[in-house]
Design a protein around this motif. Sequence first.
Motif, mmCIF file in Angstrom:
data_model
loop_
_atom_site.group_PDB
_atom_site.id
_atom_site.type_symbol
_atom_site.label_atom_id
_atom_site.label_comp_id
_atom_site.label_asym_id
_atom_site.label_seq_id
_atom_site.Cartn_x
_atom_site.Cartn_y
_atom_site.Cartn_z
ATOM 1 N N ASP A 148 0.850 -1.183 0.000
ATOM 2 C CA ASP A 148 0.000 0.000 0.000
ATOM 3 C C ASP A 148 0.898 1.250 0.000
ATOM 4 O OD1 ASP A 148 1.045 0.040 2.541
ATOM 5 O OD2 ASP A 148 -0.873 -0.179 3.582
ATOM 6 N N GLU A 149 0.280 2.413 0.016
ATOM 7 C CA GLU A 149 0.975 3.706 0.141
ATOM 8 C C GLU A 149 1.985 3.944 -0.986
ATOM 9 O OE1 GLU A 149 2.568 4.100 4.074
ATOM 10 O OE2 GLU A 149 0.684 3.530 5.040
ATOM 11 N N LYS A 153 0.135 5.486 -7.838
ATOM 12 C CA LYS A 153 -0.802 4.373 -7.666
ATOM 13 C C LYS A 153 -1.020 3.626 -8.984
ATOM 14 C CE LYS A 153 -3.761 7.272 -5.778
ATOM 15 N NZ LYS A 153 -2.877 8.379 -5.375
ATOM 16 N N GLY A 186 -7.091 -6.864 -0.161
ATOM 17 C CA GLY A 186 -6.469 -5.557 -0.255
ATOM 18 C C GLY A 186 -6.832 -4.698 -1.443
ATOM 19 N N ASN A 210 -4.668 3.166 0.108
ATOM 20 C CA ASN A 210 -4.635 2.030 1.032
ATOM 21 C C ASN A 210 -4.665 0.670 0.346
ATOM 22 O OD1 ASN A 210 -4.654 3.683 3.369
ATOM 23 N ND2 ASN A 210 -6.864 3.977 3.163
ATOM 24 N N SER A 211 -4.737 0.644 -0.971
ATOM 25 C CA SER A 211 -4.803 -0.634 -1.678
ATOM 26 C C SER A 211 -3.479 -1.382 -1.574
ATOM 27 C CB SER A 211 -5.128 -0.416 -3.152
ATOM 28 O OG SER A 211 -6.389 0.176 -3.324
ATOM 29 N N PHE A 212 -3.571 -2.699 -1.494
ATOM 30 C CA PHE A 212 -2.403 -3.574 -1.541
ATOM 31 C C PHE A 212 -2.885 -4.888 -2.118
ATOM 32 C CE2 PHE A 212 -4.490 -4.532 2.443
ATOM 33 C CZ PHE A 212 -4.374 -5.915 2.577
ATOM 34 N N HIS A 568 5.281 -1.184 3.196
ATOM 35 C CA HIS A 568 4.590 0.055 2.839
ATOM 36 C C HIS A 568 5.438 0.824 1.833
ATOM 37 C CE1 HIS A 568 1.809 -0.643 6.146
ATOM 38 N NE2 HIS A 568 2.855 -0.825 6.942
#
Length: 573
Positions: A148-149, A153, A186, A210-212, A568
């Motif tokens: 994430d982070e 993106k 995620g 916040n996606s993972f 992260h």
Amino acid sequence: MKKCLLTAAALLAAAVFSRAQEIRDIETTVNLFRNGNAQVVQKWDVTVVSGTEYYIPIDNPGKSYIHDLMVFENGREYANDGRAWDSDRSREEKAGRCGIVEKGRGNIEICWGLGDYGDHVYTIAYIIDNLVQSYPECDGFHWHFLNDEWSVKPQHVSIRLVNETEADTWFWASPDSCNVRFWGFGLEGESGMTEQGNILFESTSPFSYNSFFSALVQFDKGLFEPRVQGDGTFEELKEEAMKGSDYGEEEDGFWDYVLYIFFAIIFIGIPVFIVGWLIFLGIRRLYRRVTGNRYRKEIFEQTKITTWNRDVPFEANPCVLYSLLQSGDYFHQNKNAAFSNVVGAYFLKWIQEGLVTVEKDPKKETRVNLRFVKPKEEEIPFTDRMEATIYNSAREAAGDDVLEANEFKSWSYKHDAKVAAWPNEAISSGRNVWKSVSPEMRRKAVEFKNFLEDFTLVDERSVPEVGLWKQYMIMAAGLGIADKVAKNFEKLFPEVMEQYARDAHMLDTVTTYQVLDSLSRSSSSMMKAAVDRQSERAAARAAAARRSSGGGGSISFGGGGGGFGGGHGGGTR
């Protein structure tokens, strides 16, 4: 001269920096080996406008170890600095190089130089030792493949798990039996089994901050021979991952049993009904073919139309004729294949109108590319909504001003849901037009189709004006017979055909046939790519067991705690 070069460099730099930093796609393939090791191969499709390097933090590897990093671009392998990567160097010093930063306690960062600013497609590969580990009840893993982070993106990601154990047994997961169960966490996406026996996870929306992505995978004993024993049990690993997720075990209730009985009763009669219905349809189709009664009476007020008409119907709109034939002709072509002809007809129309010019493909003599004349930002005042949709999509697929071979196909594959909906949209929008005219005018449209198909048989063949012939060619392309009609016409009126080629902004009649063939193949492959992609998605969904049991379905945005790998951040810096 020096001033010109400086000006050109400044304009190039301005063009690059006017674009946004972007990660369009990360395509990950995880090859799983018999001993539990895995090779991760990632293909990154990106635009770079700032920074000096890409980096991927991988924390908490547990009993796994990452090594043998390789990075490729345009077939060239990057030089490897080993596990002593220096992030403080300049972009020029990092170009064409890769390496690993040791952060302590087994945590690392995978890094590689950005190179020149602009578009890149990087391929990154590395080995994870002991990804699959042995547990008392099964073998498996929970690994975080994407963090994430992100600094930039990703717009789309996919993760494919491939069985490379050299065993005869594929992965399978069906409602009846399975040798693998899998869950994703995620991101917004779908998962399932492919026809090749691979496990596929794929995003359906761009990443948020916040996606993972992490995958929890459980294998039956015997598929692998892991060298490492996992801590605790797999069930404990699963329980930690499931906290906060929207997965849940579903128990059969009263209405489930009612549905089982209902479907069991239906399935007894369905095969008999289908066989009987197919026999009936076959007999009816044979009757229509023999008698020529192929048209719907409620649309044309008669079922047999064999006469000719020279007048171009519907202001030479191929979409309306497509809609009419799909709705009223029992022997119409498959709607997806027929619609690809409509797409080709629009391209031919744009060539004739000068919106698009034809260029020989420098990579292949027999192929042509299409160059858009108008600036990308300029809106064309199309009166036909379908034409506007396809034009704007093709313009987007081209990226720059030139639509090269397979670019529309690649774009279509990535926008399959949108493209697959076009035939129905065309049928619906075209219906509004042909329903507003009389059955006699609809019959005249069919008679025009007969005229084009039987042009050499018509007794009186007056020479049409080139402007009218342009309309003939657009409608012939929409029917998928432009090449045939052009050849028949050239036999009778070669001078007019040469004039048409010149007026339509083509070099000569040879180029005309080249263009028609190229448009046909390009439009057909574009439509097929979308349909194949839709079928692939449907096959993956159909092969999946209930989602909560680990057979595929939508990925849980929540949950995914515990496990190994990940961390992260990541992206450019």
